[in-house]
Design a protein around this motif. Sequence first.
Motif, PDB file in Angstrom:
ATOM      1  N   GLU A   1      48.874  55.326  36.197  1.00  0.00           N
ATOM      2  CA  GLU A   1      47.451  55.066  36.425  1.00  0.00           C
ATOM      3  C   GLU A   1      46.951  53.966  35.491  1.00  0.00           C
ATOM      4  O   GLU A   1      46.210  53.072  35.902  1.00  0.00           O
ATOM      5  CB  GLU A   1      46.636  56.348  36.234  1.00  0.00           C
ATOM      6  N   ALA A   2      47.368  54.003  34.229  1.00  0.00           N
ATOM      7  CA  ALA A   2      46.966  52.972  33.269  1.00  0.00           C
ATOM      8  C   ALA A   2      47.485  51.603  33.705  1.00  0.00           C
ATOM      9  O   ALA A   2      46.777  50.592  33.605  1.00  0.00           O
ATOM     10  CB  ALA A   2      47.472  53.318  31.877  1.00  0.00           C
ATOM     11  N   LYS A   3      48.701  51.563  34.221  1.00  0.00           N
ATOM     12  CA  LYS A   3      49.281  50.310  34.706  1.00  0.00           C
ATOM     13  C   LYS A   3      48.482  49.776  35.894  1.00  0.00           C
ATOM     14  O   LYS A   3      48.142  48.598  35.956  1.00  0.00           O
ATOM     15  CB  LYS A   3      50.740  50.524  35.103  1.00  0.00           C
ATOM     16  N   ARG A   4      48.148  50.660  36.836  1.00  0.00           N
ATOM     17  CA  ARG A   4      47.385  50.264  38.011  1.00  0.00           C
ATOM     18  C   ARG A   4      46.012  49.703  37.619  1.00  0.00           C
ATOM     19  O   ARG A   4      45.594  48.645  38.090  1.00  0.00           O
ATOM     20  CB  ARG A   4      47.217  51.451  38.965  1.00  0.00           C
ATOM     21  N   VAL A   5      45.325  50.407  36.726  1.00  0.00           N
ATOM     22  CA  VAL A   5      43.990  49.979  36.287  1.00  0.00           C
ATOM     23  C   VAL A   5      44.071  48.635  35.558  1.00  0.00           C
ATOM     24  O   VAL A   5      43.249  47.739  35.787  1.00  0.00           O
ATOM     25  CB  VAL A   5      43.339  51.061  35.388  1.00  0.00           C
ATOM     26  N   ALA A   6      45.063  48.464  34.694  1.00  0.00           N
ATOM     27  CA  ALA A   6      45.213  47.207  33.949  1.00  0.00           C
ATOM     28  C   ALA A   6      45.493  46.041  34.896  1.00  0.00           C
ATOM     29  O   ALA A   6      44.901  44.961  34.750  1.00  0.00           O
ATOM     30  CB  ALA A   6      46.321  47.336  32.911  1.00  0.00           C
ATOM     31  N   GLU A   7      46.374  46.250  35.868  1.00  0.00           N
ATOM     32  CA  GLU A   7      46.678  45.181  36.826  1.00  0.00           C
ATOM     33  C   GLU A   7      45.447  44.809  37.651  1.00  0.00           C
ATOM     34  O   GLU A   7      45.187  43.631  37.894  1.00  0.00           O
ATOM     35  CB  GLU A   7      47.826  45.611  37.741  1.00  0.00           C
ATOM     36  N   GLU A   8      44.687  45.806  38.048  1.00  0.00           N
ATOM     37  CA  GLU A   8      43.462  45.558  38.817  1.00  0.00           C
ATOM     38  C   GLU A   8      42.436  44.797  37.968  1.00  0.00           C
ATOM     39  O   GLU A   8      41.795  43.854  38.445  1.00  0.00           O
ATOM     40  CB  GLU A   8      42.865  46.886  39.291  1.00  0.00           C
ATOM     41  N   THR A   9      42.309  45.180  36.714  1.00  0.00           N
ATOM     42  CA  THR A   9      41.369  44.506  35.813  1.00  0.00           C
ATOM     43  C   THR A   9      41.770  43.053  35.612  1.00  0.00           C
ATOM     44  O   THR A   9      40.913  42.155  35.606  1.00  0.00           O
ATOM     45  CB  THR A   9      41.299  45.232  34.456  1.00  0.00           C
ATOM     46  N   ILE A  10      43.060  42.796  35.458  1.00  0.00           N
ATOM     47  CA  ILE A  10      43.545  41.416  35.286  1.00  0.00           C
ATOM     48  C   ILE A  10      43.218  40.585  36.519  1.00  0.00           C
ATOM     49  O   ILE A  10      42.765  39.441  36.409  1.00  0.00           O
ATOM     50  CB  ILE A  10      45.062  41.398  34.984  1.00  0.00           C
ATOM     51  N   ARG A  11      43.409  41.156  37.704  1.00  0.00           N
ATOM     52  CA  ARG A  11      43.127  40.429  38.948  1.00  0.00           C
ATOM     53  C   ARG A  11      41.644  40.100  39.085  1.00  0.00           C
ATOM     54  O   ARG A  11      41.274  39.022  39.538  1.00  0.00           O
ATOM     55  CB  ARG A  11      43.572  41.249  40.158  1.00  0.00           C
ATOM     56  N   LYS A  12      40.770  41.037  38.703  1.00  0.00           N
ATOM     57  CA  LYS A  12      39.333  40.879  38.933  1.00  0.00           C
ATOM     58  C   LYS A  12      38.588  40.205  37.794  1.00  0.00           C
ATOM     59  O   LYS A  12      37.483  39.717  37.996  1.00  0.00           O
ATOM     60  CB  LYS A  12      38.698  42.255  39.179  1.00  0.00           C
ATOM     61  N   SER A  13      39.155  40.183  36.615  1.00  0.00           N
ATOM     62  CA  SER A  13      38.430  39.722  35.439  1.00  0.00           C
ATOM     63  C   SER A  13      38.283  38.210  35.402  1.00  0.00           C
ATOM     64  O   SER A  13      39.218  37.470  35.669  1.00  0.00           O
ATOM     65  CB  SER A  13      39.134  40.187  34.161  1.00  0.00           C
ATOM     66  N   GLY A  14      37.083  37.785  35.017  1.00  0.00           N
ATOM     67  CA  GLY A  14      36.836  36.368  34.798  1.00  0.00           C
ATOM     68  C   GLY A  14      36.631  36.096  33.318  1.00  0.00           C
ATOM     69  O   GLY A  14      36.541  34.956  32.886  1.00  0.00           O
TER      70      GLY A  14
END
Length: 140
Positions: free
Chosen positions: A97-110
């Motif tokens: 879950e932590a991996k999924r959230v981190a990857e999603e944050t990296i994709r969306k973060s500006g």
Amino acid sequence: MATMQVEVVSTEQLIYSGEAEFLVAPAAEGEIGVYPRHVPLLTRIKPGVLRLTVPGSKDEVLVAVSGGMMEVQPTLVTVLADTAIRGEDLDEARANEAKRVAEETIRKSGDDMDTAKAQAALAVAIAQLKTLDYLRKRVR
């Protein structure tokens, strides 16, 4: 058999302090094995599994590390890890879950700061999953 003192410290706590006959660490240039009386060296470590062979135990001590530094002296190895968790304290569902959230944050973060935090969280999750994978393979 000869031993060396090993200290594994994260930014939050002492993870392991004791003797070891052998250590394997995920160094920046590849895995490195260290026996007592190894020549001095200083190396970066990357996310992965730190494995310790401890006197009097048939099982290795496993520590998931997310990166950091390792100093080797002939009778002392010090690992200063960004984050470190002992193998028996790992939770696969939480790491995924932590991996999924981190990857999603990296994709969306500006924002560079949010991206850096997410990359650090991703390194921690990857280290935990590598350790769990190693544990699964060892049990077979």
